[in-house]
Design a protein around this motif. Structure first.
Motif, PDB file in Angstrom:
ATOM      1  N   GLY A 331     -16.735   5.472 -15.479  1.00 15.86           N
ATOM      2  CA  GLY A 331     -16.519   5.594 -14.042  1.00 15.86           C
ATOM      3  C   GLY A 331     -15.214   4.968 -13.587  1.00 15.86           C
ATOM      4  O   GLY A 331     -14.675   5.336 -12.535  1.00 15.86           O
ATOM      5  N   LEU A 332     -14.685   4.038 -14.375  1.00 12.88           N
ATOM      6  CA  LEU A 332     -13.429   3.388 -14.016  1.00 12.88           C
ATOM      7  C   LEU A 332     -12.245   4.333 -14.166  1.00 12.88           C
ATOM      8  O   LEU A 332     -11.138   4.020 -13.724  1.00 12.88           O
ATOM      9  CB  LEU A 332     -13.221   2.147 -14.883  1.00 12.88           C
ATOM     10  N   LEU A 333     -12.466   5.503 -14.756  1.00 16.35           N
ATOM     11  CA  LEU A 333     -11.379   6.442 -14.999  1.00 16.35           C
ATOM     12  C   LEU A 333     -10.713   6.905 -13.707  1.00 16.35           C
ATOM     13  O   LEU A 333      -9.557   7.329 -13.718  1.00 16.35           O
ATOM     14  CB  LEU A 333     -11.890   7.655 -15.792  1.00 16.35           C
ATOM     15  N   VAL A 334     -11.428   6.830 -12.577  1.00 13.47           N
ATOM     16  CA  VAL A 334     -10.812   7.235 -11.311  1.00 13.47           C
ATOM     17  C   VAL A 334      -9.637   6.327 -10.956  1.00 13.47           C
ATOM     18  O   VAL A 334      -8.733   6.733 -10.213  1.00 13.47           O
ATOM     19  CB  VAL A 334     -11.841   7.233 -10.162  1.00 13.47           C
ATOM     20  N   LEU A 335      -9.635   5.102 -11.483  1.00 11.49           N
ATOM     21  CA  LEU A 335      -8.497   4.204 -11.295  1.00 11.49           C
ATOM     22  C   LEU A 335      -7.614   4.136 -12.531  1.00 11.49           C
ATOM     23  O   LEU A 335      -6.387   4.151 -12.434  1.00 11.49           O
ATOM     24  CB  LEU A 335      -8.991   2.786 -10.949  1.00 11.49           C
ATOM     25  N   SER A 336      -8.224   4.035 -13.702  1.00 10.29           N
ATOM     26  CA  SER A 336      -7.441   3.863 -14.926  1.00 10.29           C
ATOM     27  C   SER A 336      -6.707   5.135 -15.320  1.00 10.29           C
ATOM     28  O   SER A 336      -5.651   5.068 -15.959  1.00 10.29           O
ATOM     29  CB  SER A 336      -8.342   3.406 -16.077  1.00 10.29           C
ATOM     30  N   GLY A 337      -7.228   6.312 -14.929  1.00 11.51           N
ATOM     31  CA  GLY A 337      -6.537   7.566 -15.240  1.00 11.51           C
ATOM     32  C   GLY A 337      -5.164   7.622 -14.587  1.00 11.51           C
ATOM     33  O   GLY A 337      -4.139   7.738 -15.275  1.00 11.51           O
ATOM     34  N   PRO A 338      -5.074   7.506 -13.255  1.00 14.60           N
ATOM     35  CA  PRO A 338      -3.758   7.456 -12.615  1.00 14.60           C
ATOM     36  C   PRO A 338      -2.946   6.245 -13.059  1.00 14.60           C
ATOM     37  O   PRO A 338      -1.719   6.325 -13.180  1.00 14.60           O
ATOM     38  CB  PRO A 338      -4.092   7.371 -11.118  1.00 14.60           C
ATOM     39  N   GLY A 339      -3.611   5.117 -13.323  1.00 23.31           N
ATOM     40  CA  GLY A 339      -2.896   3.917 -13.721  1.00 23.31           C
ATOM     41  C   GLY A 339      -2.230   4.014 -15.068  1.00 23.31           C
ATOM     42  O   GLY A 339      -1.316   3.241 -15.372  1.00 23.31           O
ATOM     43  N   ALA A 340      -2.673   4.964 -15.896  1.00 20.91           N
ATOM     44  CA  ALA A 340      -2.078   5.134 -17.222  1.00 20.91           C
ATOM     45  C   ALA A 340      -0.841   6.017 -17.191  1.00 20.91           C
ATOM     46  O   ALA A 340      -0.175   6.168 -18.220  1.00 20.91           O
ATOM     47  CB  ALA A 340      -3.116   5.732 -18.177  1.00 20.91           C
ATOM     48  N   MET A 341      -0.524   6.599 -16.045  1.00 14.95           N
ATOM     49  CA  MET A 341       0.646   7.494 -15.982  1.00 14.95           C
ATOM     50  C   MET A 341       1.425   7.235 -14.693  1.00 14.95           C
ATOM     51  O   MET A 341       1.806   8.153 -13.968  1.00 14.95           O
ATOM     52  CB  MET A 341       0.208   8.950 -16.089  1.00 14.95           C
ATOM     53  N   THR A 342       1.689   5.967 -14.422  1.00 14.39           N
ATOM     54  CA  THR A 342       2.308   5.599 -13.157  1.00 14.39           C
ATOM     55  C   THR A 342       3.769   6.012 -13.056  1.00 14.39           C
ATOM     56  O   THR A 342       4.264   6.244 -11.955  1.00 14.39           O
ATOM     57  CB  THR A 342       2.189   4.088 -12.918  1.00 14.39           C
ATOM     58  N   LEU A 343       4.475   6.074 -14.167  1.00 15.52           N
ATOM     59  CA  LEU A 343       5.870   6.507 -14.099  1.00 15.52           C
ATOM     60  C   LEU A 343       5.958   7.957 -13.630  1.00 15.52           C
ATOM     61  O   LEU A 343       6.769   8.297 -12.759  1.00 15.52           O
ATOM     62  CB  LEU A 343       6.538   6.352 -15.466  1.00 15.52           C
ATOM     63  N   THR A 344       5.101   8.792 -14.163  1.00 13.03           N
ATOM     64  CA  THR A 344       5.069  10.192 -13.731  1.00 13.03           C
ATOM     65  C   THR A 344       4.628  10.312 -12.278  1.00 13.03           C
ATOM     66  O   THR A 344       5.247  11.034 -11.485  1.00 13.03           O
ATOM     67  CB  THR A 344       4.116  10.999 -14.631  1.00 13.03           C
TER      68      THR A 344
END
Length: 417
Positions: A331-344
């Motif tokens: 469930g944390l993927l809603v935050l960690s997903g965008p957080g893993a590609m912040t440069l893009t």
């Protein structure tokens, strides 16, 4: 805003573009970056003043200055993880780490110099961010004790040194300022560019190095330990409260606010009663005629109390995200997903805001904010569920791995996330 690309998994990847499954530690680190993404969008989209009352909005108190600081601290955490985590690399592996980090910094600088050419009302931090990566290279071999001492000393001393240097730059025989965001055209005047990056710009790396040093320190801790996670959350909260109380005492209790008003550099609109807090943007204020400016903790002032305030909030968010990762699972993927590609996502955000500003759109602030949050969350989820990197993260990783050269078996597994 600062944008750590996905450093922690770089060394232990297998063939192809799929990194190994995330541990709760890495999910918590990426979730903290995801919160910084949301804060960044909020600060860039919403008005930071209440149009009806003229007072500072709650968004300013929560996000202004904190999102950028959180990104910078997480950059330091990423550098620590990629250079061995808790134990740190030694020997030839350190040279490989430094080459890889420097190459990654080069990619970020290229992206930043290009985005700086856009017409957009955003202070673009990527060039400063890349410079912070380079400045951090000598520190990746320091022990936790050494990092703690140096970080504390630099937090105390760098604002005072910068306070003394800025008036000298005002009187320098060369131009010490740039009137744009750092971009390719500024390379024709390196003195002005470097002066702005280090001292006179929106993100002076002379003081902002503190954030990366703190991140390096935190990344050397046992971040998967419940005790460490609780300590981060509690100590971070204590630091940010202490910074605000000390600033209130100095300005309101000991007469600092009146002394600053007497300089004529600011007005009572910036130095309001403390129950409304001293906010928001003092970038147009000279801040050179009185040492009382060092008692301010307002966002982006670069004082010791501002640094302590925002470093504390960053540590608190990291601790809370690491704790959340223990129970949230996928469930944390809603935050960690965008957080893993912040440069893009940061680059996409700047491009989108530039397009909106250039076309005089009538979209409401709420639509701009929630539209981008939902879009970036969906993109982050898609990439996270397929265990893929974002396009710019993939580019940075490829260049970094090429610069590192062959990685020894020891470096592949020692301290890997």
């Amino acid at each position: 805003m600062t944008l750590p690309s996905r450093l922690p998994t770089e060394q232990s990847e297998g063939p192809g573009d799929r990194p190994p499954p995330k541990t709760p530690r890495l999910a918590g680190v990426d979730a903290a970056r995801g919160i910084a993404v949301i804060g960044m969008i909020a600060v860039h989209v919403f008005s930071l003043y209440d149009e009806q009352t003229g007072s500072v909005s709650w968004l300013a108190a929560v996000f202004s200055g904190r999102s950028a600081a959180l990104f910078a601290v997480m950059a330091g955490v990423g550098l620590a993880l990629v250079s061995g985590g808790r134990h740190g690399h030694r020997g030839r592996n350190v040279s490989a780490d430094r080459r890889g980090i420097a190459a990654r910094a080069g990619v970020i600088a290229v992206v930043g110099l290009t985005l700086g050419l856009l017409e957009v009302d955003i202070a673009i931090i990527l060039v400063c961010y890349a410079l912070l990566f380079v400045l951090a290279l000598p520190f990746i071999t320091m022990s936790i004790r050494q990092l703690a001492v140096f970080t504390a000393a630099w937090t105390l001393l760098s604002p005072a040194i910068a306070f003394l240097v800025r008036p000298l730059l005002d009187e320098a025989p060369f131009n010490a300022f740039i009137d744009t965001e750092p971009n390719w055209t500024n390379l024709a005047d390196p003195a002005a560019l470097l002066s702005s990056l280090f001292f006179t710009g929106s993100y002076p790396v002379f003081q902002w190095l503190n954030y990366v040093l703190l991140g390096l320190l935190l990344g050397r801790l046992a971040l998967d330990s419940l005790r460490v996670q609780l300590w981060l959350a509690a100590a971070g909260a204590a630091a940010l409260v202490a910074a605000q109380l000390i600033s209130a005492l100095l300005l309101q209790g000991l007469g600092g606010a009146n002394a600053l008003l007497a300089t004529g550099e600011t007005d009572s609109g910036n130095l309001v009663d403390w129950n409304k807090r001293l906010l928001l943007d003092l970038s147009d204020v000279d801040q050179t005629t009185s040492l009382w400016w060092l008692a301010v903790d307002a966002p982006h002032t670069g004082t010791t109390l501002d640094l302590l305030n925002t470093m504390g909030s960053a540590a608190m968010v990291l601790g809370l995200c690491l704790l959340l990762a223990r129970v949230a699972g996928r469930g944390l993927l809603v935050l960690s997903g965008p957080g893993a590609m912040t440069l893009t996502l940061y680059s996409a955000h700047v491009l989108l805001m530039s397009f909106i500003n250039g076309n005089d759109t009538t979209a409401t602030e709420s639509l701009l904010f929630w539209g981008q949050v939902l879009l970036f969350t969906a993109v982050g989820l898609a990439y996270g569920l397929t265990a893929r990197r974002g396009p710019l993260e993939r580019l940075a990783s490829t260049v970094s791995k090429a610069a590192r050269g062959p990685i020894s078996l020891h470096s592949t597994f020692t301290g890997s996330p």
